[in-house]
Design a protein around this motif. Structure first.
Motif, mmCIF file in Angstrom:
data_model
loop_
_atom_site.group_PDB
_atom_site.id
_atom_site.type_symbol
_atom_site.label_atom_id
_atom_site.label_comp_id
_atom_site.label_asym_id
_atom_site.label_seq_id
_atom_site.Cartn_x
_atom_site.Cartn_y
_atom_site.Cartn_z
ATOM 1 N N ASN A 1 36.883 40.616 34.506
ATOM 2 C CA ASN A 1 37.681 39.766 33.633
ATOM 3 C C ASN A 1 37.179 38.335 33.670
ATOM 4 O O ASN A 1 36.726 37.843 34.702
ATOM 5 C CB ASN A 1 39.152 39.821 34.062
ATOM 6 N N LEU A 2 37.274 37.671 32.532
ATOM 7 C CA LEU A 2 36.829 36.293 32.448
ATOM 8 C C LEU A 2 37.753 35.392 33.249
ATOM 9 O O LEU A 2 38.964 35.579 33.254
ATOM 10 C CB LEU A 2 36.814 35.844 30.978
ATOM 11 N N GLU A 3 37.172 34.417 33.941
ATOM 12 C CA GLU A 3 37.972 33.514 34.745
ATOM 13 C C GLU A 3 38.890 32.694 33.844
ATOM 14 O O GLU A 3 38.506 32.211 32.791
ATOM 15 C CB GLU A 3 37.062 32.585 35.558
ATOM 16 N N GLY A 4 40.130 32.519 34.314
ATOM 17 C CA GLY A 4 41.101 31.763 33.546
ATOM 18 C C GLY A 4 41.810 32.576 32.488
ATOM 19 O O GLY A 4 42.729 32.083 31.848
ATOM 20 N N SER A 5 41.408 33.826 32.259
ATOM 21 C CA SER A 5 42.046 34.654 31.254
ATOM 22 C C SER A 5 43.290 35.305 31.834
ATOM 23 O O SER A 5 43.352 35.602 33.018
ATOM 24 C CB SER A 5 41.078 35.721 30.753
ATOM 25 N N THR A 6 44.291 35.500 30.988
ATOM 26 C CA THR A 6 45.538 36.115 31.422
ATOM 27 C C THR A 6 45.741 37.442 30.705
ATOM 28 O O THR A 6 46.830 37.742 30.219
ATOM 29 C CB THR A 6 46.716 35.176 31.150
ATOM 30 N N LEU A 7 44.713 38.230 30.623
ATOM 31 C CA LEU A 7 44.825 39.534 30.000
ATOM 32 C C LEU A 7 45.704 40.443 30.837
ATOM 33 O O LEU A 7 45.587 40.508 32.061
ATOM 34 C CB LEU A 7 43.438 40.168 29.841
ATOM 35 N N THR A 8 46.589 41.166 30.176
ATOM 36 C CA THR A 8 47.406 42.166 30.843
ATOM 37 C C THR A 8 46.827 43.549 30.577
ATOM 38 O O THR A 8 45.996 43.744 29.683
ATOM 39 C CB THR A 8 48.854 42.109 30.344
ATOM 40 N N ARG A 9 47.304 44.490 31.342
ATOM 41 C CA ARG A 9 46.864 45.866 31.122
ATOM 42 C C ARG A 9 47.242 46.341 29.719
ATOM 43 O O ARG A 9 46.534 47.149 29.126
ATOM 44 C CB ARG A 9 47.494 46.785 32.168
ATOM 45 N N ARG A 10 48.368 45.872 29.231
ATOM 46 C CA ARG A 10 48.789 46.293 27.901
ATOM 47 C C ARG A 10 47.744 45.911 26.853
ATOM 48 O O ARG A 10 47.439 46.692 25.944
ATOM 49 C CB ARG A 10 50.136 45.655 27.569
ATOM 50 N N VAL A 11 47.199 44.710 26.948
ATOM 51 C CA VAL A 11 46.173 44.273 25.996
ATOM 52 C C VAL A 11 44.917 45.121 26.124
ATOM 53 O O VAL A 11 44.320 45.549 25.129
ATOM 54 C CB VAL A 11 45.853 42.784 26.215
ATOM 55 N N ILE A 12 44.523 45.388 27.362
ATOM 56 C CA ILE A 12 43.311 46.189 27.587
ATOM 57 C C ILE A 12 43.488 47.607 27.054
ATOM 58 O O ILE A 12 42.608 48.155 26.375
ATOM 59 C CB ILE A 12 42.966 46.199 29.083
ATOM 60 N N TYR A 13 44.657 48.205 27.326
ATOM 61 C CA TYR A 13 44.905 49.561 26.834
ATOM 62 C C TYR A 13 45.027 49.588 25.306
ATOM 63 O O TYR A 13 44.568 50.539 24.655
ATOM 64 C CB TYR A 13 46.173 50.124 27.464
ATOM 65 N N ASP A 14 45.643 48.565 24.732
ATOM 66 C CA ASP A 14 45.752 48.526 23.268
ATOM 67 C C ASP A 14 44.379 48.456 22.604
ATOM 68 O O ASP A 14 44.177 49.016 21.517
ATOM 69 C CB ASP A 14 46.596 47.327 22.842
ATOM 70 N N ARG A 15 43.443 47.773 23.227
ATOM 71 C CA ARG A 15 42.088 47.719 22.672
ATOM 72 C C ARG A 15 41.423 49.090 22.719
ATOM 73 O O ARG A 15 40.685 49.464 21.791
ATOM 74 C CB ARG A 15 41.262 46.687 23.433
ATOM 75 N N GLN A 16 41.683 49.840 23.781
ATOM 76 C CA GLN A 16 41.146 51.201 23.843
ATOM 77 C C GLN A 16 41.740 52.066 22.734
ATOM 78 O O GLN A 16 41.036 52.866 22.099
ATOM 79 C CB GLN A 16 41.458 51.815 25.210
ATOM 80 N N HIS A 17 43.029 51.911 22.491
ATOM 81 C CA HIS A 17 43.666 52.686 21.416
ATOM 82 C C HIS A 17 43.146 52.264 20.043
ATOM 83 O O HIS A 17 43.003 53.114 19.148
ATOM 84 C CB HIS A 17 45.190 52.509 21.485
ATOM 85 N N THR A 18 42.885 50.981 19.866
ATOM 86 C CA THR A 18 42.331 50.528 18.584
ATOM 87 C C THR A 18 40.977 51.168 18.320
ATOM 88 O O THR A 18 40.682 51.602 17.195
ATOM 89 C CB THR A 18 42.203 49.001 18.584
ATOM 90 N N LEU A 19 40.149 51.241 19.349
ATOM 91 C CA LEU A 19 38.848 51.887 19.196
ATOM 92 C C LEU A 19 39.001 53.368 18.896
ATOM 93 O O LEU A 19 38.326 53.910 18.003
ATOM 94 C CB LEU A 19 38.020 51.686 20.472
ATOM 95 N N LEU A 20 39.887 54.041 19.614
ATOM 96 C CA LEU A 20 40.072 55.469 19.390
ATOM 97 C C LEU A 20 40.627 55.742 17.994
ATOM 98 O O LEU A 20 40.196 56.688 17.315
ATOM 99 C CB LEU A 20 41.013 56.039 20.453
ATOM 100 N N GLU A 21 41.562 54.943 17.566
ATOM 101 C CA GLU A 21 42.111 55.134 16.221
ATOM 102 C C GLU A 21 41.052 54.885 15.149
ATOM 103 O O GLU A 21 41.028 55.566 14.113
ATOM 104 C CB GLU A 21 43.302 54.200 16.032
ATOM 105 N N HIS A 22 40.171 53.922 15.389
ATOM 106 C CA HIS A 22 39.069 53.665 14.443
ATOM 107 C C HIS A 22 38.133 54.864 14.366
ATOM 108 O O HIS A 22 37.712 55.277 13.271
ATOM 109 C CB HIS A 22 38.321 52.414 14.882
ATOM 110 N N LEU A 23 37.815 55.444 15.512
ATOM 111 C CA LEU A 23 36.943 56.622 15.516
ATOM 112 C C LEU A 23 37.636 57.818 14.891
ATOM 113 O O LEU A 23 36.985 58.675 14.269
ATOM 114 C CB LEU A 23 36.527 56.946 16.952
ATOM 115 N N LEU A 24 38.941 57.903 15.051
ATOM 116 C CA LEU A 24 39.684 59.020 14.472
ATOM 117 C C LEU A 24 39.603 59.012 12.948
ATOM 118 O O LEU A 24 39.563 60.074 12.311
ATOM 119 C CB LEU A 24 41.139 58.956 14.930
#
Length: 716
Positions: free
Chosen positions: A195-218
């Motif tokens: 993770n980039l220093e100073g970033s406040t990414l949550t797991r929800r954001v990371i998982y949502d990005r995975q779902h966005t990719l999967l939905e795009h491939l679908l």
């Protein structure tokens, strides 16, 4: 300006005519840089002058030209690297792969996201040339920790992966496996260092990005669900992994079903199967764990999706401990030898209870979300539920609920019904059947068909289990009305009468009466809970008398038959039935129970391998009181407690006298030859303070241990 001024530009103009002198012609000119020009101009103009305005030196056009020039250089390098790789020279190709390889210590990219975007843009022009020998480059790109990088790069990465699987479908499995791994809890732990220093990414954001990719491939690959399903099974956390691992992965799987309906049955079946593996290890009463020290999961509840990556604490240490000694993380069913080594300490049971509670809570929430999103259930004129573009937009609300119910019903028939040690997983269907009377009727229809009209291929064990489900479901479900309970009892009694006729006429197909005993036990159990609904409305001349439905007349014939069900059925249920039957003037059974103390146990036609002799016919009560703390909120409103149907105080006083007439705990245990079903009948010289509700309300009446027993019984 005066043209003769010394500051005039004409005074500085070079002469236009005449040849240069040799000294001037070959004299080196002084190089003037942009910085020097800027400094000279700045020194001649005061900083506070209103005529001075700062402006960028390079225009947008110049920047675009520079970027295009850089892309052209990168493209030439990529073309050369790919071409040289095919010719056996891999130096340039390896350098290209290193651009996408993360740092081994920090797992962070070795180059900036801007440069990675340029590389992806260049590679998108040569995707069709990436052959099998170029697989290391594709693998490095897929392994890139893209979900923790900036939003601009994430968007570029998703577009590039879509182009990759469209141009080279052979890499689809590699990409999907990485996405499935991205749904796991461990993927968030790996993202901590990247993770980039100073970033406040949550797991929800990371998982949502995975779902966005999967939905795009679908949207690009219609056949993607068939390739994704086995990968989701492979990456499912082992039952020994911590609760957070199960919560994170199951929530992601349920989210996948929201935009990929083709995977709903596979995903829900997978979750139920893994919940059963945890469920079967909880073979103790939860009341026995009340005084034990709670686990950390019970003291501190947190949502792993809302935690910032890097702030989970020492979860990785827990994961290492959980994975220690596990050679197979696919959660396969353990063998008998492995079951003997299963830890039985209190902390392990607490962990399993908390884990199962969290799993069921997620599934209940998923079902409730679908149900609550429909304004009016089963109304044809209601608007259809908005769904993903891939789903049919014209589906009615009833259709959506019915599809989900039939999926759950198929999973029950395939998995839950054949698991005899489960205690809580079957309540998923119990709650879903409460959403509409049609669902409860379909569930009862399946059980009756399995138990009474099972095909020749259906085993007696499966039919006996279905019989137990009928008795427990009708007894405990508040949404089963009076008519539903009466219909169920009538069907069961009709089967008992037909079976007795066949036995007395010598036309019984076999000596296997296990289904008969299981149905008798179900009738006893339903009578204890629903005896008020089994009475007919008295006429004016019969006021004050109890008139039972005519089909119950076969019960008297059953208890006095040579099959002697009062000896074989669960003694806990038998004694409760005997007390309530006498208190309601239905029948008197204690004379038979007293004779059964001295009568030999019915002889089994066959004995289980390795057993010392005949053993009791074991059945279980699948809808015993639901004791899981969090998910119980879904069951409380539709579950019938024993206290709500117990006989009044005046009748309980008579029952206290009846308790002493029944066999004591010591006599019953000696007669059965082992610990099976816990009963709460008072010992000699002691009183029963709880009366009728001692066993049905205070504790579970299911077996605490499951033993391999013979199911075939013959008349003694």
């Amino acid at each position: 300006m005066d043209p003769h001024s010394r500051l005039s530009q004409f005074n500085q103009r070079a002469p236009k005519t005449g040849p240069f002198s040799p000294s001037v012609r070959f004299e080196p000119t002084q190089k003037v840089t942009l910085d020097k020009y800027t400094k000279a101009y700045s020194s001649s103009m005061p900083s506070d002058s209103p005529l001075f305005t700062s402006r960028p030196i390079a225009t947008n056009l110049r920047v675009k030209q520079d970027e295009q020039f850089k892309k052209d250089m990168f493209l030439a390098y990529v073309n050369k690297a790919i071409r040289e790789k095919l010719n056996g020279h891999s130096k340039d190709f390896d350098d290209l792969v290193d651009q996408f390889s993360p740092n081994k210590s920090s797992l962070a990219p070795t180059v900036s996201s801007l440069q990675l975007r340029i590389w992806l843009s260049v590679l998108s022009h040569v995707l069709s040339r990436l052959e099998r020998r170029h697989a290391p480059l594709v693998e490095a790109i897929v392994r890139l920790p893209w979900s923790t990088m900036d939003a601009v790069f994430v968007k570029s990465y998703i577009v590039f992966i879509g182009m990759l699987v469209s141009a080279r479908p052979e890499y689809l499995s590699l990409v999907l496996n990485r996405i499935a791994m991205g749904f796991t809890y461990q993927s968030g732990l790996l993202a901590v260092n990247s993770n980039l220093e100073g970033s406040t990414l949550t797991r929800r954001v990371i998982y949502d990005r995975q779902h966005t990719l999967l939905e795009h491939l679908l949207n690009l690959v219609p056949t993607l669900p068939s390739s994704l399903a086995p990968l989701l099974v492979r990456n499912f956390p082992h039952k020994r992994q911590p609760q957070a691992a199960h919560v994170a992965y199951i929530r992601n799987l349920l989210h996948v079903t929201e935009y990929c309906s083709e995977l709903s049955e596979r995903v829900l079946g997978l979750i139920v199967d893994r919940a059963l593996m945890v469920d079967v290890e909880i073979q103790v009463e939860l009341e026995e764990l009340e005084d034990a020290e709670p686990t950390d999961g019970e003291l501190f509840e947190f949502d792993p999706f809302d935690t910032i990556v890097g702030q989970e604490g020492d979860s990785s240490d827990d994961d290492e401990d959980a994975d220690d000694g596990l050679s197979d993380l696919s959660s396969d069913v353990s063998s008998d030898s492995g079951a003997e080594n299963t830890p039985t300490d209190t902390r392990h049971i607490h962990d399993m209870v908390s884990k199962l509670d969290a799993i069921l809570m997620l599934v209940f929430d998923h079902f409730n979300k679908l149900h609550s999103s429909i304004p009016t259930v089963l109304v044809p004129s209601s608007p259809s539920l908005p769904t993903h573009d891939r789903d049919t937009q014209s589906r009615e609300p009833h259709t959506l609920l019915a599809i989900q119910f039939h999926t759950l019903l198929a999973i029950f028939d395939r998995s839950i019904l054949r698991t005899f040690k489960s205690r809580y997983t079957q309540f998923l269907l119990f709650w879903y059947a409460s959403l509409h009377p049609e669902f409860s009727d379909l569930f009862l229809g399946l059980l009756v068909d399995k138990a009474l009209f099972g095909s020749a291929s259906a085993s007696s064990v499966e039919r006996a289990a279905a019989s137990s489900y009928i008795g427990s479901f009708v007894s405990r479900a508040q949404y089963i009305d009076r008519e539903g309970a009466r219909r169920a009892v009538k069907v069961l009694c009709a089967f008992l009468g037909a079976h007795l006729d066949a036995v007395e006429a010598g036309n019984a197909t076999s000596n296997n009466h296990s289904v008969f005993y299981a149905i008798v036990q179900s009738v006893f159990l339903v009578f204890c809970f629903r005896w008020r609904d089994l009475q007919e409305e008295p006429d004016e001349q019969e006021v004050g008398q109890k008139i039972w439905i005519s089909e119950l007349g076969v019960v008297q014939r059953v208890i006095t038959s040579d099959l002697n069900p009062l000896k074989v059925c669960s003694q806990n249920v038998v004694h409760q039935f005997a007390r309530i039957a006498q208190a309601t003037d239905f029948t008197y059974c204690f004379s038979i129970l007293e004779a059964n103390k001295r009568a030999p146990y019915p002889v089994f036609a066959s004995v289980a391998p390795g057993s010392a002799g005949p053993q009791e016919l074991h059945t279980f009560f699948p809808f015993d009181p639901f004791k899981l703390p969090r998910s119980s909120e879904y069951i409380q409103g539709v579950y019938r407690e024993w206290a709500a149907v117990a006989i009044g105080d005046e009748e309980e006083e008579d029952e206290d006298d009846l308790i002493e007439e029944g066999p004591t705990v010591d006599d019953w245990e000696h007669g059965q030859g082992g610990s099976c079903i816990p009963i709460t009948v008072s010992k000699r010289g002691e009183s029963d303070d709880d009366g009728l509700g001692a066993s049905f309300g205070g504790m579970s009446i299911s077996p605490t241990q499951t033993r391999t027993v013979a199911m075939a019984i013959s008349v003694s």
